[in-house]
Design a protein around this motif. Structure first.
Motif, short mmCIF file in Angstrom:
data_model
loop_
_atom_site.label_atom_id
_atom_site.label_comp_id
_atom_site.label_asym_id
_atom_site.label_seq_id
_atom_site.Cartn_x
_atom_site.Cartn_y
_atom_site.Cartn_z
N ILE A 127 -20.64 -27.86 -56.15
CA ILE A 127 -20.88 -27.89 -54.88
C ILE A 127 -20.56 -26.56 -54.52
N GLY A 128 -19.16 -25.90 -54.65
CA GLY A 128 -18.91 -24.69 -54.21
C GLY A 128 -19.86 -23.73 -54.73
N ALA A 129 -20.25 -23.43 -55.96
CA ALA A 129 -21.22 -22.62 -56.58
C ALA A 129 -22.52 -22.54 -55.80
N LEU A 130 -22.95 -23.80 -55.42
CA LEU A 130 -24.46 -23.84 -54.78
C LEU A 130 -24.17 -23.38 -53.08
N VAL A 131 -22.90 -23.54 -52.59
CA VAL A 131 -22.53 -23.16 -51.31
C VAL A 131 -22.65 -21.52 -51.18
N LEU A 132 -21.83 -20.95 -52.26
CA LEU A 132 -21.84 -19.41 -52.51
C LEU A 132 -23.39 -18.96 -52.63
N ALA A 133 -23.87 -19.55 -53.52
CA ALA A 133 -25.26 -19.05 -53.81
C ALA A 133 -26.03 -19.10 -52.65
N TRP A 147 -28.14 -15.40 -57.54
CA TRP A 147 -28.87 -15.70 -58.90
C TRP A 147 -28.06 -16.20 -59.89
N ALA A 148 -27.03 -15.56 -60.12
CA ALA A 148 -26.23 -15.94 -61.36
C ALA A 148 -25.59 -17.28 -60.85
N LEU A 149 -25.06 -17.44 -59.80
CA LEU A 149 -24.63 -18.64 -59.27
C LEU A 149 -25.52 -19.81 -59.52
N GLY A 150 -26.69 -19.54 -58.82
CA GLY A 150 -27.65 -20.73 -59.01
C GLY A 150 -28.12 -21.23 -60.45
N CYS A 151 -28.22 -20.03 -61.12
CA CYS A 151 -28.49 -20.19 -62.73
C CYS A 151 -27.50 -21.17 -63.41
N TRP A 152 -25.99 -20.75 -62.95
CA TRP A 152 -24.96 -21.34 -63.65
C TRP A 152 -25.02 -22.92 -63.10
N ALA A 153 -25.04 -23.20 -61.88
CA ALA A 153 -24.96 -24.35 -61.28
C ALA A 153 -26.05 -25.20 -61.91
#
Length: 230
Positions: free
Chosen positions: A7-13, A202-208
């Motif tokens: 959730i944190g990664a998606l929020v940051l993205a 983009w990096a966070l979105g791919c990882w999530a």
């Protein structure tokens, strides 16, 4: 990683996408030009604009750092990392890294063509350039590649301190590469900020997305059909 991290990664993205849109709006309307101009000139000798501030050895070191975000170095690093992960049977991580890199390059070139912003012409360029200015390709691709690589490597080690160290190195490299572009006079500061925002998102979105697939979070429940009547 647990659900709160996802959730944190998606929020940051999402925050990165929002930041990019805000910066792009300022650039298109021309409201950031004066600030960009002052920051670029602040890094130059007032008596000789062809001379960046600082000693010659520092200027040469900055050129070495900016090369870490170049197409050749980033591509070579990514290919080595992808092959390494594939040999370790970490194919999901290898695909994540490859998708982050290829997507980063395509997005960078596409947005450069879309915005078509000229390079700074206030000072001589300290590095050869052949594309448009917005967003910074070095900053964006470095964020896509090094942040994704740092996240992948952090998942492969157990000590928490080592995880944070790998992520810190990835973030530090991304910041240093972007800053070097402004120092060399080949990018406006807002180009670099936009590159960091878009590349990080983009990096966070791919990882999530990769983690959601790996953990089986994306599932469609299927109910058994009703039993036939006697």
């Amino acid at each position: 990683m647990s659900e709160p991290f996802l959730i944190g990664a998606l929020v940051l993205a999402s925050a990165g996408v929002w930041a990019f849109c805000e910066i792009a709006d300022e650039v298109v309307e021309g409201e950031s030009h004066e600030m960009d101009k002052r920051l670029v000139l602040a890094l130059r000798n007032a008596d000789d604009l062809s001379d960046p501030v600082g000693p010659k050895w520092f200027e040469e070191m900055v050129r070495d750092i900016t090369a870490l975000g170049g197409v050749a170095v980033v591509t070579l690093t990514a290919v080595i990392a992808v092959v390494f992960l594939w040999v370790l049977d970490k194919r999901q991580q290898a695909v994540l890294l490859l998708a982050a890199l290829v997507g980063g390059f395509l997005l960078s070139y596409g947005m450069k063509a879309l915005f078509d912003r000229p390079r700074p012409n206030l000072t001589p360029h300290g590095s050869y350039v052949y594309t448009r200015s917005f967003p910074s390709g070095h900053a964006m691709v470095a964020a896509c590649a090094y942040l994704s690589l740092g996240a992948v490597l952090a998942e492969l080690v157990r000590p928490r301190a080592l995880k944070f160290f790998l992520l810190a190195v990835a973030i530090g490299l991304t910041i240093a590469i972007g800053a070097s572009r402004v120092y060399l006079g080949v990018h406006w500061p807002t180009d670099v900020l936009a590159g960091w925002a878009a590349g990080g998102a983009w990096a966070l979105g791919c990882w999530a997305v990769a983690r959601l697939v790996h953990l089986g979070k994306i599932q469609i429940p299927v109910e058994d059909p009703p039993a036939a009547a006697d």
